[in-house]
Design a protein around this motif. Sequence first.
Motif, PDB file in Angstrom:
ATOM      1  N   SER A 198      12.694 -17.822  21.424  1.00  0.00           N
ATOM      2  CA  SER A 198      14.036 -17.709  22.025  1.00  0.00           C
ATOM      3  C   SER A 198      14.320 -18.810  23.035  1.00  0.00           C
ATOM      4  O   SER A 198      15.383 -19.426  23.007  1.00  0.00           O
ATOM      5  N   LYS A 199      13.376 -19.032  23.943  1.00  0.00           N
ATOM      6  CA  LYS A 199      13.631 -19.951  25.054  1.00  0.00           C
ATOM      7  C   LYS A 199      13.238 -21.378  24.670  1.00  0.00           C
ATOM      8  O   LYS A 199      13.954 -22.326  24.946  1.00  0.00           O
ATOM      9  N   PHE A 236      11.000  -8.790  35.174  1.00  0.00           N
ATOM     10  CA  PHE A 236      11.825  -8.480  33.993  1.00  0.00           C
ATOM     11  C   PHE A 236      11.978  -6.956  33.912  1.00  0.00           C
ATOM     12  O   PHE A 236      10.973  -6.234  33.896  1.00  0.00           O
ATOM     13  N   ARG A 247      15.978 -13.743  16.758  1.00  0.00           N
ATOM     14  CA  ARG A 247      15.003 -12.683  17.022  1.00  0.00           C
ATOM     15  C   ARG A 247      13.650 -13.037  16.403  1.00  0.00           C
ATOM     16  O   ARG A 247      13.337 -12.639  15.278  1.00  0.00           O
ATOM     17  N   ASN A 267      10.509 -14.796  35.356  1.00  0.00           N
ATOM     18  CA  ASN A 267      11.907 -14.374  35.411  1.00  0.00           C
ATOM     19  C   ASN A 267      11.935 -13.191  36.375  1.00  0.00           C
ATOM     20  O   ASN A 267      11.190 -12.239  36.141  1.00  0.00           O
ATOM     21  N   ILE A 289       6.511 -16.397  27.899  1.00  0.00           N
ATOM     22  CA  ILE A 289       7.663 -16.829  27.093  1.00  0.00           C
ATOM     23  C   ILE A 289       8.279 -18.144  27.610  1.00  0.00           C
ATOM     24  O   ILE A 289       8.882 -18.887  26.853  1.00  0.00           O
ATOM     25  N   TYR A 290       8.085 -18.430  28.923  1.00  0.00           N
ATOM     26  CA  TYR A 290       8.662 -19.666  29.485  1.00  0.00           C
ATOM     27  C   TYR A 290       7.623 -20.788  29.578  1.00  0.00           C
ATOM     28  O   TYR A 290       7.790 -21.712  30.374  1.00  0.00           O
ATOM     29  N   ASP A 315       2.953 -12.404  29.964  1.00  0.00           N
ATOM     30  CA  ASP A 315       4.235 -12.811  29.380  1.00  0.00           C
ATOM     31  C   ASP A 315       4.424 -14.301  29.650  1.00  0.00           C
ATOM     32  O   ASP A 315       4.718 -14.720  30.768  1.00  0.00           O
ATOM     33  N   MET A 322       6.288  -6.473  24.337  1.00  0.00           N
ATOM     34  CA  MET A 322       6.293  -5.727  25.602  1.00  0.00           C
ATOM     35  C   MET A 322       6.371  -4.229  25.297  1.00  0.00           C
ATOM     36  O   MET A 322       5.570  -3.430  25.763  1.00  0.00           O
ATOM     37  N   GLY A 335      11.633 -11.115  18.163  1.00  0.00           N
ATOM     38  CA  GLY A 335      11.725 -11.463  19.586  1.00  0.00           C
ATOM     39  C   GLY A 335      10.401 -11.154  20.265  1.00  0.00           C
ATOM     40  O   GLY A 335       9.535 -10.465  19.699  1.00  0.00           O
ATOM     41  N   GLY A 336      10.250 -11.676  21.487  1.00  0.00           N
ATOM     42  CA  GLY A 336       9.047 -11.375  22.267  1.00  0.00           C
ATOM     43  C   GLY A 336       9.109  -9.974  22.854  1.00  0.00           C
ATOM     44  O   GLY A 336       8.081  -9.352  23.139  1.00  0.00           O
ATOM     45  N   LYS A 337      10.313  -9.467  23.042  1.00  0.00           N
ATOM     46  CA  LYS A 337      10.495  -8.175  23.709  1.00  0.00           C
ATOM     47  C   LYS A 337       9.728  -7.033  23.038  1.00  0.00           C
ATOM     48  O   LYS A 337       9.132  -6.210  23.729  1.00  0.00           O
ATOM     49  N   ASN A 346       3.654 -12.556  34.566  1.00  0.00           N
ATOM     50  CA  ASN A 346       4.704 -13.339  33.892  1.00  0.00           C
ATOM     51  C   ASN A 346       4.828 -14.673  34.626  1.00  0.00           C
ATOM     52  O   ASN A 346       5.283 -14.711  35.751  1.00  0.00           O
ATOM     53  N   TYR A 365       9.839  -4.167  31.833  1.00  0.00           N
ATOM     54  CA  TYR A 365       8.467  -3.713  32.141  1.00  0.00           C
ATOM     55  C   TYR A 365       8.526  -2.311  32.767  1.00  0.00           C
ATOM     56  O   TYR A 365       7.896  -1.376  32.288  1.00  0.00           O
TER      57      TYR A 365
HETATM   58  N1  PLP Z   1       9.990 -12.018  28.711  1.00  0.00           N
HETATM   59  C1  PLP Z   1      10.792 -12.469  29.667  1.00  0.00           C
HETATM   60  C2  PLP Z   1      10.246 -12.684  31.028  1.00  0.00           C
HETATM   61  C3  PLP Z   1      12.132 -12.742  29.383  1.00  0.00           C
HETATM   62  O1  PLP Z   1      12.931 -13.230  30.355  1.00  0.00           O
HETATM   63  C4  PLP Z   1      12.622 -12.503  28.081  1.00  0.00           C
HETATM   64  C5  PLP Z   1      14.056 -12.711  27.767  1.00  0.00           C
HETATM   65  O2  PLP Z   1      14.920 -12.806  28.583  1.00  0.00           O
HETATM   66  C6  PLP Z   1      11.722 -12.017  27.117  1.00  0.00           C
HETATM   67  C7  PLP Z   1      10.426 -11.793  27.471  1.00  0.00           C
HETATM   68  C8  PLP Z   1      12.131 -11.694  25.713  1.00  0.00           C
HETATM   69  O3  PLP Z   1      12.768 -12.639  25.003  1.00  0.00           O
HETATM   70  P1  PLP Z   1      13.018 -12.489  23.431  1.00  0.00           P
HETATM   71  O4  PLP Z   1      12.885 -11.059  23.054  1.00  0.00           O
HETATM   72  O5  PLP Z   1      14.390 -13.019  23.195  1.00  0.00           O
HETATM   73  O6  PLP Z   1      11.951 -13.305  22.770  1.00  0.00           O
END
Ligand code: PLP
Length: 390
Positions: A234-235, A124, A243, A174, A204-205, A202, A103, A98-100, A170, A127
């Motif tokens: 993920s997105k 998010f 993941r 989000n 991710i979107y 970030d 972070m 995952g991207g999380k 970001n 952070y």
């Molecule tokens: N960054 C942002 C802003 C997000 O909204 C999310 C997921 O909701 C993520 C990162 C992490 O996503 P994932 O770990 O599923 O790749």
Amino acid sequence: MKLAQCMSRLGTETAFEVLARAKALEAQGRDIIHLEIGEPDFTTPANIIEAGVAALRRGETHYTPSAGILPLREAIAAEVSRTRGIPVSPDEVVVTPGGKPIMFFTILALAEPGTEVIYPNPGFPIYESMINFTGAKAVPVPLREEKDFRFDVQELLDKVTPQTRLIIINSPHNPTGSVLTRADLQAIAEAAQKHDFMILSDEIYIRILYEGEHVSIASFPGMKERTIILDGFSKTYAMTGWRLGYGVMPPALATQISRLMTNSNSCTATFTQYAGLEALQGPQDESYKMVAAFKERRDVIVDGLNRIPGIRCVRPKGAFYVFPNIQGTGMKSKPFADYLLEKAGVAALSGTSFGAYGEGYVRFSYANSVENIRRALERIADAVDKLPKA
Ligand code: PLP
């Protein structure tokens, strides 16, 4: 049991708690429309699923290098080069579950007591949670509706001190769907070079963008050396449960983040990485179809919310969230979100789940069908109508 003190500073993501409450109501027979969770409602495209299954059947069931398999890192390097217009090599890529984790690891690797990290609020929630966890000072920058939820760049720059180690941005954002402009990024990039701090960007979107083009801060002169790009599958490919994500960063930091991977996960699941390779190299039409569907839903939900007295909603440029102002209902965010869930059967998140500056707002995720969004709008309008008039 004596827990380490840092555990008391770790926050959470309310979406998972609201989802659990909504599921509990469903178990009692209630019909709930889910607008709380931030994941595409589409299934992963079939070619990607097949690639994951084929990898398992071929025996790709062993450990990989901590930073990820080379073909995937090469494909990610090529994708990031193309989409951000910067040269990227595989040794700058770390693949994570995952991207999380990017972070988590980046904040762990850079922040410590005595340093400061600037981050968006609302934003998010992880952070702020992770900055506090490390003992660094969390310095929020408010995102305001008047600025379409972009930073006020001067306000951000005023928060920079000699202790600033990292700024988190970001875009698309989000929970508000806002998108930073080239001028915003230029000003932050100049400050990063003048005051010597790093940027966690970030992105991710990146693909879920309805207007304009994505600009990465890493593409400004001298900024690749100072930027960690967070992205993932993920997105973009509806792969939340697989993941799979990654970071792109200077090689010296990539070595450190890989070591954090060795110390935690060892590596990302091997068959998942092969599925990711197919996601990047296979046809992209399913992914773009999702974006087109999200755009249609955005317009349905924004127009619908703006017709409800007491609610006002900015039309976001990206991601799949809206962040309407609900102050006109006379309610605070958390009781309003609770009221929608309990009385109207619509699951949403309080704006305060994304930080103190989210008061007065709620977040709806429109990763749901147009039909369900229309049903939710009717229920919300009805619930608001039943509130005592101010
Ligand atoms: N960054 C942002 C802003 C997000 O909204 C999310 C997921 O909701 C993520 C990162 C992490 O996503 P994932 O770990 O599923 O790749």
